[in-house]
Design a protein around this motif. Structure first.
Motif, short mmCIF file in Angstrom:
data_model
loop_
_atom_site.label_atom_id
_atom_site.label_comp_id
_atom_site.label_asym_id
_atom_site.label_seq_id
_atom_site.Cartn_x
_atom_site.Cartn_y
_atom_site.Cartn_z
N SER B 12 -15.67 23.40 4.03
CA SER B 12 -14.65 24.45 4.11
C SER B 12 -14.68 25.12 5.47
CB SER B 12 -14.88 25.47 3.00
OG SER B 12 -16.19 25.95 3.09
N PHE B 16 -11.67 25.41 7.86
CA PHE B 16 -11.28 26.69 8.41
C PHE B 16 -11.04 26.57 9.92
CE2 PHE B 16 -12.33 31.01 9.87
CZ PHE B 16 -11.39 31.71 9.13
N ASN B 111 -10.77 28.66 1.40
CA ASN B 111 -12.15 28.28 1.13
C ASN B 111 -12.34 27.82 -0.31
OD1 ASN B 111 -12.63 29.03 3.65
ND2 ASN B 111 -13.95 30.77 3.16
#
Lengths: 868, 468
Positions: B12, B16, B111
């Protein structure tokens, strides 16, 4: 070996191994005595087996100078026995018959038939015990088997060394129990060995399956052992009959149905087999069998506390033989090694240990051990001295011996008196004095299997055998041999013991079977022979043989019983002398019996008698099958009842145990009356306070006291024992009679025996435990009453107890210190949880109140001898 | 489906970062938009079924062949199965064509969001639309509150979800229907427009929601359905070429609902069955294959006497009761075993190999299996086993020694967690087997008995005595 020559030739495979050790032994003895008068000869010739004839014949010339000696020893020598010196032992005799193909085939057929019958008896013994599996399920039964099962599980999982060192902390909390040192390991080791053996062959049977089927397997072994023992006493026919009877005797079935995984299952086999080896040694004088006998005795000691029966019965038999003048070197060989090796081996079993030499149960054997040595010495001295010298020596020895004996007796008495129970354990004392236990030890008296049996239970457990036993005893007396004397002694003693304690019916059963087998087989012999020689077709060639003239002293046969052993030497002789004749060997004896004696019964009477006997046996078989199927197959943890709408199953015990095992913490302690201790540890895997191994009376009394105390006092006792759950068994809803209310009197009695503030009269109204409106307040307030009947009234509105057949005395009440956490479907098991202790400070008023109550309880605690 | 917690955090993070670095790299995902989304959530049992109907339109220029589905971390953890189908035709003649669903990674998700990719049959060109039917099943998503209840109380649970569909696409119009088992709903989060009618809660319609919109809702309602969860189920399928397939199933059952508190009163349970212990259960139903024989039901301390078997030519049903009624938090273990005729399950494939065709999953109805271990015990001497299963499972091989085995039997072990009744689909295990091995054990036994007789005969004829 056996007394019937014809049969022994038919079963050569059973005796092939015996000559080797036997001959070497006997020869060494005869060598050592070669320069003396042959004392060895004072053995009763009538019981001589084939192999024994050999030394008899060899030593014959030396026998004749001392007929006086023999007669003083109580034997009449049969000149026929020794007349033709037989140069070979018996099996080689059979081989020399080889040209006679007819005989050979007949013999082979006979032995194959006997073997097949034995096989079928084994199958019968095994399969008659499977009713419980078929009608119910393959499951361990009752109480004690669950403990044995649990021990076996431990053994198979952790191995033998961990088993010996196993300290079980799941029971007798907080004391625990040393399992390895307090358990008879025979059964467990047997099943464990069986399990390992099967798994080494990759047969993945579970421990439970092995345990369930151990008892039926050993029943088959036991019936084979009975065959061997009875064969030693009275021949193959009696042996087969006795084995068939034992295979289905209800008394033994009651302890050995599939699932009844208890010590007795293997112990009865060990018992019979030990007796067989003893008699075998006695008959052959072989050290080989004497050693086997010790090993078998060792197995028996491992298996069951009942081994004391062996170690008292055999000395008594030896003593009886000596007293009746039947002492022989064979007797010495049969007895002396057994005592020495047997005691040494027995002391290896942790649970016996030094008890093997220190408790009174074993003293009889040592005493007889001394006596037999004295007697042996006397015979020896008698042999080397002249009669005159012997008298002098006798006077000398008797005076010295008396002095020594007095000293010995004094020492023994002092030893015995120094131990608290006079060296006798409580159970053994109650054997000698049947009222002992009920007077002094409630914990022994409270066990149902320690009660004396009633007359119906004799009929139930041994059935028609009870009527056949006297006939068997008579058969044993004509003629009396060492072996048949043993059978008589065995039955007499076991009848006495079974009268004391119902559990010992189990020891009576084999004796009853052996004697009934003898009786039946002899009776059938006489009747069938009578029929056979009066049948017109057969009577043609029932001509008299010339050889009949030689057989003069055949015993008259007026009674039903014939004396087989009388026939034996005669048969052998005739066979030997006439072995060239192409005559069937087994014909002659019967033939001259019919001619000479006219001992045959009338034809019609014989037929009727045979029919009646067959009916009697048929009745026995029907009864046994009924007993096996109906009376003894219920596993007692699952109950069934038949009603109009079919079978109803009460599986409440397992419901409760399963609930405990899945829904309580693994270390929780469960209190219940001791009956359910083994099952709780085995099925629920929870720690219990007391269990069926009632070794600590005080601990049991503590639980009994708690059950008979009011709620608060009970809560305190249980709390002091870390108990979290209390389990009671209640039969009032469905009418299950052996529930805790019916056992309550023992809780009060045992509890009151240790803690005097529990007084039995407080619970009694008119001498009875009552729970109806006439019940005493103490009764209505005790924990057992409350836990049993809590909210019972809500089931039917009247609170009618179906076991006591009455409405209960106090219907509406609340529990303050206990909480119902589980009740099974039929209310048979109820489990309560102890409520946590209340917070102490609750305002002044309550505080002072609790103070006073705590002082009273502490005062009570002072009087109580509570070890915790 | 498979939860991979050790992957999630770094992945994640990467996603990101990639959001900032490559804002336009996977622009094709934004080319699709969802015209209409309808979600029906069925909360009547403890297995939550969500039926999602999506109407997808391609706005971009390039043809799109994949549609992504997004799940929040909480959902992803409890997701048992995701199935998708393309529909075609009008109401009556509607046909469903199952589509391939795969776990996927998307760089621009928030996320912890987990994605699944549905591959369409034909790729969508510009302006075309397609209708998708998606079914996904959630387990362990109803949280009992209060956590402990007494015997007389009924069981209340929380259900958490979003009023708005979590999606990587722009959603033009959407509605969510939640079906509760009874009309008793204690509370629910109101996200206008939301309304409740009978056993149905309706959220929406909401219009023009941007990608990854999320609006948490909480429904607190009564659910007295049995929360029967099998913590571990071990199914052992043993093939014997002598004509039998023996199945042994070992269950560890637990009531996963609100825990039972305080006393259990049998008298109340028996006299007022509809007022007390409503969330407890005592009956279970197992659907077994037809022609089942020698069925047994027992636990470690013996048979359990309460069971009922109904058989007909299509199926067998075993209705049984555990030893005691299960209240919240109570556990029970038991074993069910049965035999089946071999010819119904074992076949020979064209290449000469044999294969077992059996049903995966748990035969109990309405149960979640937390961990399923399925063992196929092949006959001794079989080689090269391969298993064919429509979804991903852990596989390995074992050796088992059974009756009189010498070299042992090969065991194909398949493990899967979070199994629901929808996993009851056939699977195949292929292996090669030489029928000569069938004779190994009978031959061994005969030889052993023969040797025994030979030994007996020779013993009887030999003279072993020392003295001649």
């Amino acid at each position: 070996m056996n007394q019937r020559g014809k049969i022994s030739s038919q079963t050569p495979q059973l005796q092939l191994h015996s000559p080797a050790p036997y001959h070497s032994l006997v020869f060494s003895i005869s060598k050592s005595h070669s320069q003396t008068r042959p004392l060895r000869f004072s053995q009763p010739p009538l019981t001589l087996s084939g192999s024994q004839t050999l030394p008899a014949a060899v030593a014959l010339p030396r026998l004749s100078p001392s007929p006086r000696l023999a007669s003083t020893l109580g034997f009449t020598l049969n000149p026929r026995v020794a007349s033709p010196p037989a140069p070979f032992s018996w099996p080689s005799m059979a081989a020399s018959d080889a040209p006679n193909g007819d005989v050979l085939i007949r013999n082979a057929f006979g032995s194959v038939l006997a073997f097949l019958i034995l096989l079928l008896i084994g199958v019968l013994a095994f399969s008659i015990r499977l009713f419980s599996v078929i009608k119910y399920e393959s499951v361990i039964h009752e109480f004690d088997p669950y403990f044995n099962y649990r021990v076996t599980q431990f053994l198979t999982k952790n191995g033998i060394y961990d088993f010996w060192n196993w300290f079980d902390d799941r029971t007798w909390y907080p004391l625990g129990r040393v399992i390895g040192g307090t358990v008879y390991p025979g059964l467990t080791l047997t099943a464990g060995t069986l399990y390992w053996f099967l798994h080494s062959l990759n047969i993945p049977l579970s421990v439970e399956t092995v345990c369930v089927f151990t008892a039926p397997i050993f029943s088959a072994f036991a019936s084979w052992a009975t065959f061997l023992l009875t064969k030693e006493v009275k021949g193959v026919g009696a042996g087969l009959t006795a084995a068939a009877l034992l295979a289905m005797v209800p008394s033994y079935i009651s302890r050995s149905v599939a699932g009844s995984y208890d010590n007795e299952a293997v112990a009865i086999f060990a018992l019979i087999f030990t007796f067989y080896l003893y008699i075998k040694t006695l008959n052959t004088g072989s050290l080989f069998y004497a050693t086997l006998n010790s090993l078998s005795y060792f197995y028996m000691v491992c298996s069951w506390g009942g081994y004391t029966f062996i170690i008292n019965l055999i000395p008594m038999h030896v003593l009886l033989c000596i007293v009746t003048g039947r002492y022989s070197s064979r007797l010495y060989i049969a007895y002396a090694p057994l005592v020495v090796l047997g005691t040494l081996l027995a002391a290896l079993v942790p649970v016996v240990g030094f008890n093997a030499v220190m408790t009174s149960e074993h003293f009889a054997s040592f005493l007889v051990f001394i006596i037999i040595h004295v007697v042996a010495l006397v015979y020896y001295i008698k042999g080397i001295l002249s009669p005159k010298m012997f008298k002098v020596a006798l006077a000398l020895v008797v005076s010295i011996g008396l002095a020594v004996c007095c000293a010995m007796v004094a020492v023994i008495i002092a030893l015995v008196a120094s131990s608290p129970t006079k060296g006798w354990s409580g159970r053994s004392l109650s054997l000698l004095d049947p009222t002992y236990a009920s007077k002094y030890i409630p914990i022994i008296a409270s066990v149902s299997e320690h009660q004396p049996p009633t007359w119906p239970s004799y009929f139930m457990d041994i059935n028609v055998l009870a009527f056949l036993i006297p006939a068997g005893i008579i058969a044993c007396f004509s003629p009396l041999s060492d072996a048949s004397l043993f059978a008589v002694l065995y039955i007499v003693l076991s009848v006495y013991f079974s009268g004391v304690m119902v559990r010992l019916m189990l020891v009576l059963a084999p004796a009853a079977c052996i004697l009934s087998g003898i009786a039946l087989s002899q009776a059938f012999d006489v009747f069938t022979r009578s029929i056979k020689f009066q049948l017109p077709s057969l009577s043609d060639h029932s001509h008299i043989d010339a050889r009949d003239a030689s057989s003069e002293n055949i015993v008259p046969d007026d009674t039903i019983k014939t004396d087989k052993s009388e026939d034996t030497p005669k048969e052998r002789m005739t066979k030997r002398s006439k072995k060239k004749e192409k005559e069937p060997v087994e014909k002659p004896p019967t033939k001259f019996q019919i001619k000479k004696r006219l001992s045959v019964l009338p034809f019609e009477a014989s037929i009727i008698a045979v029919i009646l006997l067959v009916l009697l046996v048929a009745f026995y078989v029907v009864h046994c099958v009924w007993a096996a199927a109906e009376a003894y197959s219920a596993p007692s943890i699952v109950l069934t009842s038949h009603s109009n709408d079919g079978l109803h199953v009460f599986d409440d015990f397992r419901e409760a145990y399963a609930w405990l095992s899945h829904n309580t913490d693994v270390d929780d302690k469960v209190a219940s009356w001791w009956d359910y201790g083994y099952q709780t540890t085995a099925m629920a895997n929870r720690t219990v306070i007391v269990d069926n191994n009632t070794w600590n009376n005080t601990h049991i009394a503590t639980v009994g006291t708690a059950m008979s105390s009011p709620e608060k006092a009970a809560w305190e006792i249980f709390h002091s024992l870390d108990v979290k759950y209390v389990l009671v068994v209640f039969g009032g809803l469905v009418g299950y009679p052996s529930d805790d209310i019916n056992k309550f009197l023992w809780m009060v009695r045992i509890g009151g025996g240790v803690f005097p503030h529990i007084k039995e009269p407080d619970y009694l109204r008119d001498g009875q435990y009552r729970i109806d409106s006439m019940a005493t307040p103490t009764m209505l307030n005790c924990l057992m009453y409350k836990l049993s009947y809590y909210r019972f009234v809500e089931t039917d509105g009247k609170a009618f107890d179906r076991v006591r057949r009455t409405e209960i005395g106090k219907k509406y009440f609340k529990l303050t210190h206990f909480e119902e956490v589980f009740t099974t479907h039929h209310w048979m098991v109820r489990i309560y949880k102890l409520k946590p202790p209340k917070n102490r400070i609750r305002g002044k008023n309550k505080k002072s109140k609790s103070k006073t109550s705590s002082t009273t309880t502490s005062k009570r605690k002072g009087t109580r001898r509570n070890p915790f | 489906m498979e939860e991979q917690p050790h992957f999630r955090v770094p992945l994640s993070l990467l996603l990101f970062l990639s959001l900032f670095l490559l804002p336009t790299s996977f622009s094709s995902t934004h080319d699709l938009q969802i015209l209409n989304a309808e979600r029906r959530i069925d909360l009547t049992s403890h297995i939550i079924k969500v039926y999602l109907t999506l109407k997808v339109e391609n706005l971009g220029t390039s043809p799109a062949s994949e549609v992504h589905l997004a799940f929040s971390p909480a959902e992803a953890e409890h997701l048992a199965i995701v199935k998708a189908a393309a529909t075609s035709g009008k109401r009556k003649k509607k046909t469903y064509i199952p589509l391939d669903v795969k776990s996927a990674e998307l760089p621009d998700g928030p996320n912890g969001t987990k994605f699944f990719t549905v591959t369409l049959l034909t790729s969508l060109n510009k302006g075309e639309t397609a209708t998708l039917e998606v079914l996904y099943i959630l387990t362990h998503s109803l949280e009992p509150f209060p956590v402990e209840i007494t015997q007389s109380e009924s069981q209340l649970v929380y259900f958490r979800d979003s009023a708005i569909l979590l999606s990587p696409y722009h959603v033009k119009e959407q509605t969510t229907f939640i079906k509760t088992p009874s009309t008793r709903v204690e509370s629910f989060t109101v996200v206008d427009p939301a309304k409740r009618a009978g056993t149905e809660l309706k959220y929406g319609p909401y219009e023009d929601q941007p990608p990854y919109s999320y609006s948490p809702v909480l429904v607190h309602f009564e659910n007295n359905n049995p929360f029967a969860v099998v913590e571990e189920l071990e199914r052992e399928i043993e093939i014997s070429h002598w004509g039998n397939v023996q199945v042994t199933e070992r269950y560890r059952l637990v009531h996963a609902g609100a825990r039972h508190k305080g006393a259990f009163s049998r008298v109340e349970y028996q006299t007022r069955p509809d007022a007390t212990g409503v969330s407890s259960f005592k009956h279970l139903l197992a659907k077994l294959p037809p022609k089942v024989h020698s069925v047994y039901y027992r636990d470690e301390i013996g048979n359990v006497s309460t069971s009922n078997l109904r058989t007909d030519y299509r199926k067998s049903e075993l209705e049984f009761q555990p030893r005691y009624p299960l209240f919240g938090g109570w556990k029970s273990t038991f074993v069910i075993g049965y035999g089946l005729p071999l010819q119904d399950f074992l076949f020979e494939s064209p290449d000469g190999r044999r294969y077992l065709n059996f049903t995966f999953g748990c035969p109990l109805t309405q149960t979640v299996v937390d961990k399923l271990i399925l063992k196929v015990v092949l006959p001794e001497g079989s080689k090269d086993p391969t298993a064919v299963i429509p979804f991903q499972v852990d596989q390995h091989l074992e050796i088992k020694y059974s009756y009189l085995d010498v070299i042992g039997r090969t065991v194909v072990v398949l493990e899967k967690s979070n199994v629901v009744p929808e996993h009851n689909v056939p699977f195949q295990v292929y292996y090669t087997f030489n029928p000569i091995f069938m004779l190994a054990e009978p031959l061994m036994l005969s030889i052993a008995i023969f040797l025994f007789f030979v030994a007996s005969v020779s013993y009887l004829h030999a003279d072993l005595s020392i003295r001649k």
